[in-house]
Design a protein around this motif. Structure first.
Motif, PDB file in Angstrom:
ATOM      1  N   GLU A 115       0.834  -1.205   0.000  1.00 22.40           N
ATOM      2  CA  GLU A 115       0.000   0.000   0.000  1.00 22.40           C
ATOM      3  C   GLU A 115       0.870   1.257   0.000  1.00 22.40           C
ATOM      4  OE1 GLU A 115      -0.620  -2.699   1.922  1.00 22.40           O
ATOM      5  OE2 GLU A 115      -2.277  -3.264   0.602  1.00 22.40           O
ATOM      6  N   THR A 116       1.988   1.193   0.720  1.00 24.81           N
ATOM      7  CA  THR A 116       2.889   2.346   0.736  1.00 24.81           C
ATOM      8  C   THR A 116       3.461   2.604  -0.659  1.00 24.81           C
ATOM      9  OG1 THR A 116       3.479   1.960   3.042  1.00 24.81           O
ATOM     10  CG2 THR A 116       5.013   3.287   1.751  1.00 24.81           C
ATOM     11  N   LEU A 117       3.839   1.518  -1.341  1.00 23.69           N
ATOM     12  CA  LEU A 117       4.360   1.681  -2.708  1.00 23.69           C
ATOM     13  C   LEU A 117       3.294   2.319  -3.601  1.00 23.69           C
ATOM     14  CD1 LEU A 117       6.641  -0.216  -1.673  1.00 23.69           C
ATOM     15  CD2 LEU A 117       6.579  -1.348  -3.875  1.00 23.69           C
ATOM     16  N   ARG A 118       2.062   1.852  -3.466  1.00 19.34           N
ATOM     17  CA  ARG A 118       0.976   2.433  -4.274  1.00 19.34           C
ATOM     18  C   ARG A 118       0.786   3.909  -3.917  1.00 19.34           C
ATOM     19  NH1 ARG A 118      -2.445  -2.405  -3.056  1.00 19.34           N
ATOM     20  NH2 ARG A 118      -2.027  -3.900  -4.703  1.00 19.34           N
ATOM     21  N   GLY A 119       0.900   4.214  -2.616  1.00 18.68           N
ATOM     22  CA  GLY A 119       0.744   5.599  -2.172  1.00 18.68           C
ATOM     23  C   GLY A 119       1.819   6.506  -2.747  1.00 18.68           C
ATOM     24  N   LEU A 120       3.053   5.988  -2.779  1.00 14.97           N
ATOM     25  CA  LEU A 120       4.153   6.780  -3.344  1.00 14.97           C
ATOM     26  C   LEU A 120       3.897   7.048  -4.828  1.00 14.97           C
ATOM     27  CD1 LEU A 120       7.195   4.942  -1.706  1.00 14.97           C
ATOM     28  CD2 LEU A 120       6.396   7.240  -1.165  1.00 14.97           C
ATOM     29  N   ARG A 121       3.452   6.020  -5.538  1.00 14.60           N
ATOM     30  CA  ARG A 121       3.180   6.201  -6.968  1.00 14.60           C
ATOM     31  C   ARG A 121       2.046   7.208  -7.178  1.00 14.60           C
ATOM     32  NH1 ARG A 121       5.812   6.774 -10.421  1.00 14.60           N
ATOM     33  NH2 ARG A 121       6.650   4.724 -10.833  1.00 14.60           N
ATOM     34  N   ALA A 122       1.027   7.128  -6.317  1.00 12.23           N
ATOM     35  CA  ALA A 122      -0.094   8.062  -6.459  1.00 12.23           C
ATOM     36  C   ALA A 122       0.368   9.499  -6.206  1.00 12.23           C
ATOM     37  CB  ALA A 122      -1.207   7.673  -5.493  1.00 12.23           C
ATOM     38  N   ALA A 123       1.285   9.649  -5.239  1.00 10.30           N
ATOM     39  CA  ALA A 123       1.768  10.996  -4.930  1.00 10.30           C
ATOM     40  C   ALA A 123       2.723  11.515  -5.993  1.00 10.30           C
ATOM     41  CB  ALA A 123       2.465  10.981  -3.569  1.00 10.30           C
ATOM     42  N   GLN A 124       3.324  10.612  -6.721  1.00 10.78           N
ATOM     43  CA  GLN A 124       4.330  10.998  -7.738  1.00 10.78           C
ATOM     44  C   GLN A 124       3.964  10.271  -9.028  1.00 10.78           C
ATOM     45  OE1 GLN A 124       6.562  13.367  -7.731  1.00 10.78           O
ATOM     46  NE2 GLN A 124       8.605  12.560  -7.359  1.00 10.78           N
ATOM     47  N   ALA A 125       2.860  10.668  -9.614  1.00  9.50           N
ATOM     48  CA  ALA A 125       2.342   9.922 -10.766  1.00  9.50           C
ATOM     49  C   ALA A 125       3.250  10.034 -11.984  1.00  9.50           C
ATOM     50  CB  ALA A 125       0.944  10.407 -11.113  1.00  9.50           C
ATOM     51  N   ARG A 126       3.873  11.190 -12.161  1.00 10.49           N
ATOM     52  CA  ARG A 126       4.663  11.379 -13.383  1.00 10.49           C
ATOM     53  C   ARG A 126       6.162  11.212 -13.156  1.00 10.49           C
ATOM     54  NH1 ARG A 126       2.119  16.789 -15.818  1.00 10.49           N
ATOM     55  NH2 ARG A 126       1.693  17.133 -13.619  1.00 10.49           N
ATOM     56  N   GLY A 127       6.665  11.605 -11.993  1.00 12.20           N
ATOM     57  CA  GLY A 127       8.103  11.505 -11.750  1.00 12.20           C
ATOM     58  C   GLY A 127       8.487  10.139 -11.208  1.00 12.20           C
ATOM     59  N   SER A 128       9.795   9.982 -10.974  1.00 12.59           N
ATOM     60  CA  SER A 128      10.303   8.707 -10.450  1.00 12.59           C
ATOM     61  C   SER A 128      10.168   8.659  -8.929  1.00 12.59           C
ATOM     62  CB  SER A 128      11.777   8.564 -10.834  1.00 12.59           C
ATOM     63  OG  SER A 128      12.340   7.470 -10.152  1.00 12.59           O
ATOM     64  N   VAL A 129       9.889   7.480  -8.413  1.00 12.18           N
ATOM     65  CA  VAL A 129       9.857   7.293  -6.953  1.00 12.18           C
ATOM     66  C   VAL A 129      11.055   6.452  -6.501  1.00 12.18           C
ATOM     67  CG1 VAL A 129       7.362   7.547  -6.711  1.00 12.18           C
ATOM     68  CG2 VAL A 129       8.322   5.287  -7.139  1.00 12.18           C
TER      69      VAL A 129
END
Lengths: 225, 200
Positions: free
Chosen positions: A117-131
């Protein structure tokens, strides 16, 4: 066949020459350092990763690490298989367009205890840039003793505030300095996050000339004795 | 020398080593100048006139193929594919060495990192990690002082690297000053060094 374009023919032959060996490529490092059955089992996992579009080099390196540490073949195969699964989980959470670095750092984060869920949250917060850096910072902090939840929440909050890679690295450096000064890991993490959200410039704001943000890479100091 | 004096001496040495390798501001330009010069051919190249007509490869032409000729061409192609396959399996290690011997110079993504371990009783110390395929023979450290400080500087690509030390060829030691890698898959812990941020 009466007339063909030589260029088309040459291109087709070249494509066949290039693609055929790549598809059937066996990693000589595995056969050189592992026993036959172990090398074959690891190679099968590597091939599966390639077919799935996952990074395969971490799997080879994990097997070589096991070989150097004189691990049993069955143990090497089990560890490589588990890593393959974590790479798949990471890509599934971060999305099909995630980069190799993101997938690899995501797998390391999962291994460190970071939730899907944390990984998904990071992607949602940074949809276009790299995480990739965000994931790396979380994993590094967990390795230094910061609780997973604290590290994940703080990095996620920084990302949502628009922090870029430099701010995330500065956050990690701040925690390392706090811990070096004697602060407990959690306290250092929360203090650094508070500094980041109050005083740290967001990614879009230019830094005052002559006072660049301090990053680990800029310090020139490796984490050694 | 008392134990306290010895400890202070080691601390002084370690402080010096921690400073890392610094280059002056003109370093990048000097490296790139060398690279550009190295890329130039030593003998002059004749200037060829520019032709307006289509290149040879793109010109249309008629080809007559007999069944025998087609079979011969197929056999030749199979030989080529087989040969390329052999290169990609048996000789892959050689090919990898050749590629690795000419890395791209990119000061933005490669940094010099210094690794240090104090191992007073060691005869040899080597560095192993994902950057040298975990080969204990690949990266030996050198002793810099009589009291057991071992070190090596290594250019590493930007990103996260997992590593450990091997003492006397058999004893695996995690870096006592670096964070531990999550999980010790093979029962022996590793350390982490992150160079710069992370590759995107």
């Amino acid at each position: 066949m009466s007339s063909v374009r030589v260029a088309s023919l040459a291109a087709a032959i070249a494509l066949a020459l290039v693609s055929t060996p790549l598809l059937a490529q066996r990693d000589a490092r595995l056969t050189a350092r592992l026993d036959g059955p172990t090398a074959a089992a690891v190679q099968a996992t590597v091939d599966a990763a390639r077919r799935d579009g996952l990074p395969s080099e971490p799997l080879v390196l994990k097997a070589l690490e096991g070989a150097s540490k004189s691990a049993r073949g069955s143990q090497i195969v089990a560890v490589v298989t588990r890593l393959h699964g974590q790479l798949g989980q990471s890509r599934a959470a971060l999305g099909p367009s995630s980069t190799e670095a993101e997938i690899m750092n995501g797998a390391s984060a999962i291994q460190a205890g970071v939730s899907i869920e944390t990984l998904r949250g990071l992607r949602a917060a940074q949809a276009r840039g790299s995480v990739a850096t965000a994931l790396s910072v979380i994993t590094d902090l967990v390795a230094r003793g910061v609780p997973v939840a604290t590290a994940a929440q703080n990095v996620l909050a920084l990302l949502r505030e628009g922090a870029g890679d430099e701010q995330l690295i500065a956050y990690r450096t701040g925690i390392e300095r706090g811990m070096a000064a004697g602060a407990p890991a959690s306290a250092a993490a929360n203090a650094a996050a508070a500094r980041g959200s109050r005083g740290g410039p967001p990614a879009s704001v230019p830094v005052t000339p002559g006072r660049p943000p301090r990053t680990q890479s800029g310090s020139g100091r490796p984490p050694t004795l | 020398m008392s134990e306290r004096e010895e400890r202070e001496l080691i601390e002084r040495i370690a402080r010096e080593l921690r400073q890392g390798v610094r280059f002056d501001a003109s370093f990048d330009e000097r490296v790139m100048t060398r690279v550009r010069l190295a890329g130039r051919p030593e003998t002059p190249v004749l200037v060829r006139p520019i032709r307006r007509e289509r290149p040879w490869l793109l010109r249309s032409r008629a080809v007559r193929v007999s069944p025998l000729g087609l079979a011969a061409a197929a056999g030749f192609a199979a030989l080529l594919v087989g040969g390329t396959r052999a290169l990609s399996t048996g000789d892959a290690a050689d090919a990898a060495r050749i590629v690795a011997s000419a890395p791209a110079i990119d000061t933005q993504t490669v940094r010099v990192v210094q690794f240090v371990l104090r191992a007073p009783d060691a005869s040899t110390v080597s560095l192993v990690g994902d950057f040298n395929e975990w080969d204990p023979r690949a990266t030996p450290l050198r002793a810099v002082a009589a009291n057991g400080v071992w070190t090596i500087s290594l250019p590493l690509e930007q990103g996260r690297h997992v590593y450990a030390f091997v003492v006397d060829g058999e004893q695996w030691v995690a870096d006592p000053q670096a964070p531990k890698a999550p999980g010790d898959d093979f029962g022996i812990p590793n350390s982490i060094v992150t160079v710069g941020g992370s590759r995107s």
